[in-house]
Design a protein around this motif. Structure first.
Motif, mmCIF file in Angstrom:
data_model
loop_
_atom_site.group_PDB
_atom_site.id
_atom_site.type_symbol
_atom_site.label_atom_id
_atom_site.label_comp_id
_atom_site.label_asym_id
_atom_site.label_seq_id
_atom_site.Cartn_x
_atom_site.Cartn_y
_atom_site.Cartn_z
ATOM 1 N N TYR A 52 9.509 3.172 -6.670
ATOM 2 C CA TYR A 52 9.512 4.015 -5.470
ATOM 3 C C TYR A 52 9.425 3.193 -4.193
ATOM 4 O O TYR A 52 9.444 3.747 -3.094
ATOM 5 N N GLU A 53 9.341 1.883 -4.314
ATOM 6 C CA GLU A 53 9.278 1.029 -3.138
ATOM 7 C C GLU A 53 10.562 1.195 -2.328
ATOM 8 O O GLU A 53 11.662 1.138 -2.871
ATOM 9 N N ARG A 54 10.401 1.412 -1.036
ATOM 10 C CA ARG A 54 11.517 1.669 -0.118
ATOM 11 C C ARG A 54 12.225 2.991 -0.417
ATOM 12 O O ARG A 54 13.312 3.252 0.082
ATOM 13 N N ARG A 55 11.650 3.782 -1.306
ATOM 14 C CA ARG A 55 12.195 5.102 -1.648
ATOM 15 C C ARG A 55 11.008 6.038 -1.871
ATOM 16 O O ARG A 55 10.774 6.510 -2.974
ATOM 17 N N ASN A 56 10.250 6.252 -0.818
ATOM 18 C CA ASN A 56 9.007 7.009 -0.923
ATOM 19 C C ASN A 56 9.227 8.411 -1.453
ATOM 20 O O ASN A 56 10.261 9.030 -1.210
ATOM 21 N N THR A 57 8.224 8.903 -2.168
ATOM 22 C CA THR A 57 8.244 10.272 -2.661
ATOM 23 C C THR A 57 6.877 10.886 -2.456
ATOM 24 O O THR A 57 5.864 10.193 -2.580
ATOM 25 N N ARG A 65 13.031 0.982 -15.169
ATOM 26 C CA ARG A 65 13.128 0.131 -13.980
ATOM 27 C C ARG A 65 11.757 -0.354 -13.485
ATOM 28 O O ARG A 65 11.683 -1.167 -12.572
#
Length: 109
Positions: free
Chosen positions: A14-19, A30
C-alpha cells in the motif's frame, strides 16, 4: 520489533497507494520487507551489540544490512550513503528508521 516488521510487510503493497479501507488482505504475493525493516534491524543490532552505543557502530550496522539487501527500497541518496567509506550525514528527509530512531545519520530530519 515483531510488530514493526509485520506492519512494514503488510503495508508494503500500500506504499504510495494509501487505502482507508479496513477490508484488505494482510499478506499478498507482492508483500515484502522494505528499507524500514532493514534499518529497524540495524538499530536493534546496534542496541544489542554495542554497549557504548557509538555512532560508528550504528553506521556499520546500517551499511552492512543495507548493502546485503540493496533492493529493499532505499532512496537514491541513502543508497549512495550505504556505500560510502567515511559515511557522513547528508540531510535527508526520508528513511524513518535512520533519521527518527537515533538522529545520528540523517540530521535535520
Amino acid at each position: 520489533m515483531l510488530g514493526a516488521i509485520v506492519g512494514d510487510i503488510i503495508g508494503s503493497v500500500y506504499e504510495r497507494r494509501n487505502t482507508k479501507s479496513t477490508d484488505f488482505e494482510l499478506f499478498t504475493r507482492r508483500s515484502r520487507f522494505t528499507d524500514d525493516t532493514m534499518m529497524t534491524l540495524a538499530v536493534a543490532r546496534w542496541l544489542l551489540e554495542d554497549e557504548g552505543h557509538t555512532e560508528r557502530y550504528l553506521i556499520e550496522c546500517m551499511q552492512e544490512l543495507g548493502r546485503r539487501y540493496p533492493r529493499a527500497g532505499y532512496g537514491r541518496a541513502f543508497k549512495r550513503w550505504l556505500n560510502e567509506e567515511e559515511a557522513q550525514p547528508y540531510y535527508s528527509y526520508g528513511n524513518g528508521s535512520a533519521c527518527e530512531s537515533c538522529g545520528l545519520v540523517c540530521q535535520n530530519s
